[in-house]
Scaffold this motif. Structure first.
Motif, PDB file in Angstrom:
ATOM      1  N   VAL A 133       0.854  -1.193   0.000  1.00  0.00           N
ATOM      2  CA  VAL A 133       0.000   0.000   0.000  1.00  0.00           C
ATOM      3  C   VAL A 133       0.888   1.241   0.000  1.00  0.00           C
ATOM      4  O   VAL A 133       1.810   1.361   0.810  1.00  0.00           O
ATOM      5  CB  VAL A 133      -0.934   0.017   1.224  1.00  0.00           C
ATOM      6  N   GLN A 134       0.608   2.148  -0.924  1.00  0.00           N
ATOM      7  CA  GLN A 134       1.328   3.414  -0.992  1.00  0.00           C
ATOM      8  C   GLN A 134       0.351   4.533  -0.665  1.00  0.00           C
ATOM      9  O   GLN A 134      -0.719   4.632  -1.267  1.00  0.00           O
ATOM     10  CB  GLN A 134       1.909   3.607  -2.382  1.00  0.00           C
ATOM     11  N   LEU A 135       0.716   5.384   0.289  1.00  0.00           N
ATOM     12  CA  LEU A 135      -0.101   6.524   0.689  1.00  0.00           C
ATOM     13  C   LEU A 135       0.560   7.781   0.157  1.00  0.00           C
ATOM     14  O   LEU A 135       1.696   8.093   0.518  1.00  0.00           O
ATOM     15  CB  LEU A 135      -0.231   6.578   2.209  1.00  0.00           C
ATOM     16  N   SER A 136      -0.133   8.507  -0.720  1.00  0.00           N
ATOM     17  CA  SER A 136       0.389   9.750  -1.287  1.00  0.00           C
ATOM     18  C   SER A 136      -0.372  10.923  -0.698  1.00  0.00           C
ATOM     19  O   SER A 136      -1.569  10.842  -0.480  1.00  0.00           O
ATOM     20  CB  SER A 136       0.213   9.756  -2.809  1.00  0.00           C
ATOM     21  N   PHE A 137       0.334  12.006  -0.472  1.00  0.00           N
ATOM     22  CA  PHE A 137      -0.305  13.229   0.018  1.00  0.00           C
ATOM     23  C   PHE A 137       0.531  14.416  -0.406  1.00  0.00           C
ATOM     24  O   PHE A 137       1.722  14.302  -0.666  1.00  0.00           O
ATOM     25  CB  PHE A 137      -0.505  13.202   1.539  1.00  0.00           C
ATOM     26  N   SER A 138      -0.113  15.572  -0.502  1.00  0.00           N
ATOM     27  CA  SER A 138       0.610  16.791  -0.875  1.00  0.00           C
ATOM     28  C   SER A 138       1.030  17.515   0.395  1.00  0.00           C
ATOM     29  O   SER A 138       0.275  17.614   1.350  1.00  0.00           O
ATOM     30  CB  SER A 138      -0.256  17.688  -1.753  1.00  0.00           C
ATOM     31  N   ARG A 139       2.224  18.030   0.376  1.00  0.00           N
ATOM     32  CA  ARG A 139       2.751  18.752   1.542  1.00  0.00           C
ATOM     33  C   ARG A 139       2.408  20.237   1.491  1.00  0.00           C
ATOM     34  O   ARG A 139       2.501  20.923   2.486  1.00  0.00           O
ATOM     35  CB  ARG A 139       4.264  18.598   1.623  1.00  0.00           C
ATOM     36  N   GLU A 140       2.068  20.740   0.333  1.00  0.00           N
ATOM     37  CA  GLU A 140       1.782  22.163   0.200  1.00  0.00           C
ATOM     38  C   GLU A 140       0.354  22.361  -0.283  1.00  0.00           C
ATOM     39  O   GLU A 140      -0.198  21.488  -0.945  1.00  0.00           O
ATOM     40  CB  GLU A 140       2.752  22.799  -0.793  1.00  0.00           C
ATOM     41  N   PRO A 141      -0.263  23.492   0.026  1.00  0.00           N
ATOM     42  CA  PRO A 141      -1.625  23.722  -0.467  1.00  0.00           C
ATOM     43  C   PRO A 141      -1.626  23.790  -1.987  1.00  0.00           C
ATOM     44  O   PRO A 141      -0.718  24.309  -2.596  1.00  0.00           O
ATOM     45  CB  PRO A 141      -2.018  25.059   0.164  1.00  0.00           C
ATOM     46  N   GLY A 142      -2.650  23.253  -2.576  1.00  0.00           N
ATOM     47  CA  GLY A 142      -2.725  23.199  -4.026  1.00  0.00           C
ATOM     48  C   GLY A 142      -2.220  21.892  -4.586  1.00  0.00           C
ATOM     49  O   GLY A 142      -2.354  21.623  -5.761  1.00  0.00           O
ATOM     50  N   GLY A 143      -1.625  21.044  -3.763  1.00  0.00           N
ATOM     51  CA  GLY A 143      -1.204  19.724  -4.190  1.00  0.00           C
ATOM     52  C   GLY A 143       0.002  19.706  -5.099  1.00  0.00           C
ATOM     53  O   GLY A 143       0.101  18.861  -5.970  1.00  0.00           O
ATOM     54  N   VAL A 144       0.957  20.632  -4.928  1.00  0.00           N
ATOM     55  CA  VAL A 144       2.106  20.700  -5.826  1.00  0.00           C
ATOM     56  C   VAL A 144       3.159  19.672  -5.466  1.00  0.00           C
ATOM     57  O   VAL A 144       3.538  18.835  -6.278  1.00  0.00           O
ATOM     58  CB  VAL A 144       2.709  22.126  -5.809  1.00  0.00           C
ATOM     59  N   ALA A 145       3.657  19.702  -4.255  1.00  0.00           N
ATOM     60  CA  ALA A 145       4.737  18.804  -3.849  1.00  0.00           C
ATOM     61  C   ALA A 145       4.149  17.540  -3.237  1.00  0.00           C
ATOM     62  O   ALA A 145       3.511  17.579  -2.200  1.00  0.00           O
ATOM     63  CB  ALA A 145       5.651  19.495  -2.843  1.00  0.00           C
ATOM     64  N   LYS A 146       4.375  16.419  -3.887  1.00  0.00           N
ATOM     65  CA  LYS A 146       3.836  15.144  -3.401  1.00  0.00           C
ATOM     66  C   LYS A 146       4.904  14.392  -2.627  1.00  0.00           C
ATOM     67  O   LYS A 146       6.072  14.418  -2.975  1.00  0.00           O
ATOM     68  CB  LYS A 146       3.377  14.260  -4.566  1.00  0.00           C
ATOM     69  N   SER A 147       4.497  13.720  -1.588  1.00  0.00           N
ATOM     70  CA  SER A 147       5.360  12.793  -0.880  1.00  0.00           C
ATOM     71  C   SER A 147       4.529  11.556  -0.582  1.00  0.00           C
ATOM     72  O   SER A 147       3.314  11.562  -0.714  1.00  0.00           O
ATOM     73  CB  SER A 147       5.916  13.417   0.398  1.00  0.00           C
ATOM     74  N   TRP A 148       5.181  10.476  -0.179  1.00  0.00           N
ATOM     75  CA  TRP A 148       4.439   9.242   0.001  1.00  0.00           C
ATOM     76  C   TRP A 148       5.079   8.387   1.079  1.00  0.00           C
ATOM     77  O   TRP A 148       6.249   8.529   1.403  1.00  0.00           O
ATOM     78  CB  TRP A 148       4.326   8.484  -1.300  1.00  0.00           C
ATOM     79  N   LEU A 149       4.247   7.517   1.608  1.00  0.00           N
ATOM     80  CA  LEU A 149       4.668   6.487   2.556  1.00  0.00           C
ATOM     81  C   LEU A 149       4.347   5.138   1.936  1.00  0.00           C
ATOM     82  O   LEU A 149       3.339   4.984   1.259  1.00  0.00           O
ATOM     83  CB  LEU A 149       3.924   6.626   3.881  1.00  0.00           C
ATOM     84  N   TYR A 150       5.199   4.156   2.195  1.00  0.00           N
ATOM     85  CA  TYR A 150       4.996   2.826   1.641  1.00  0.00           C
ATOM     86  C   TYR A 150       4.861   1.826   2.780  1.00  0.00           C
ATOM     87  O   TYR A 150       5.688   1.800   3.694  1.00  0.00           O
ATOM     88  CB  TYR A 150       6.178   2.443   0.739  1.00  0.00           C
ATOM     89  N   PHE A 151       3.803   1.020   2.716  1.00  0.00           N
ATOM     90  CA  PHE A 151       3.557  -0.024   3.698  1.00  0.00           C
ATOM     91  C   PHE A 151       3.559  -1.368   2.970  1.00  0.00           C
ATOM     92  O   PHE A 151       2.610  -1.658   2.228  1.00  0.00           O
ATOM     93  CB  PHE A 151       2.210   0.188   4.394  1.00  0.00           C
ATOM     94  N   PRO A 152       4.588  -2.200   3.133  1.00  0.00           N
ATOM     95  CA  PRO A 152       4.615  -3.466   2.402  1.00  0.00           C
ATOM     96  C   PRO A 152       3.542  -4.452   2.852  1.00  0.00           C
ATOM     97  O   PRO A 152       3.020  -5.206   2.036  1.00  0.00           O
ATOM     98  CB  PRO A 152       6.009  -4.022   2.670  1.00  0.00           C
ATOM     99  N   LEU A 153       3.195  -4.456   4.136  1.00  0.00           N
ATOM    100  CA  LEU A 153       2.183  -5.382   4.655  1.00  0.00           C
ATOM    101  C   LEU A 153       1.473  -4.748   5.823  1.00  0.00           C
ATOM    102  O   LEU A 153       2.109  -4.222   6.750  1.00  0.00           O
ATOM    103  CB  LEU A 153       2.838  -6.697   5.101  1.00  0.00           C
TER     104      LEU A 153
END
Length: 141
Positions: free
Chosen positions: A81-101
């Motif tokens: 499972v990969q969780l993506s979210f934007s760090r800045e308003p407007g959704g410009v800079a994306k970062s993500w967390l990865y959960f293998p199980l």
């Protein structure tokens, strides 16, 4: 992308040659795509996200928060499972967390950093779950 191109080529060859074996291979390739989508959606179903922020947050500063991901399915685990979210308003800079199980009925908590540029209430709607499980052919979101 390569799998879709290969499926298209097998489909064209099957229709041009009218060979039953190629139609059987084409059906197996389509079935694999359908199973991949179904199992990927099943892996994402029943996931719940909680964002834990500190009690006091100052504007224009980085805040250490935590993201808790719960698998509400009792017996079925969620894979890759990969969780993506934007760090800045407007959704410009994306970062993500990865959960293998994420085991069935379990929760996992990960630390993240957030930045709030202005004071006031913030509505965050840019969180997105995705997975490439089981074959990596399609990304389910």
């Amino acid at each position: 992308m390569a799998y879709v191109v290969a499926t298209s080529l097998v489909g064209i060859a099957a229709f041009v040659s009218a060979n039953n074996l190629l139609f059987l291979i084409l059906a197996a390739m389509f079935a694999t795509l359908m199973i991949s989508g179904f199992v990927g959606r099943l892996s994402l179903a029943g996931l719940e996200l909680d964002l834990h922020l500190p009690p006091h947050v100052c504007a224009r500063s980085t805040v250490q928060a935590s993201v808790e991901l719960k698998n509400l399915k009792r017996w079925i685990p969620s894979f890759s499972v990969q969780l993506s979210f934007s760090r800045e308003p407007g959704g410009v800079a994306k970062s993500w967390l990865y959960f293998p199980l994420i085991p069935g009925g379990a929760s996992i908590e990960e630390p993240v950093e957030f930045y709030f540029p202005v004071r006031g209430a913030h509505a965050e709607r840019s969180f997105e779950f995705s997975t490439r499980f089981p074959f990596g052919a399609l990304a389910c979101a």
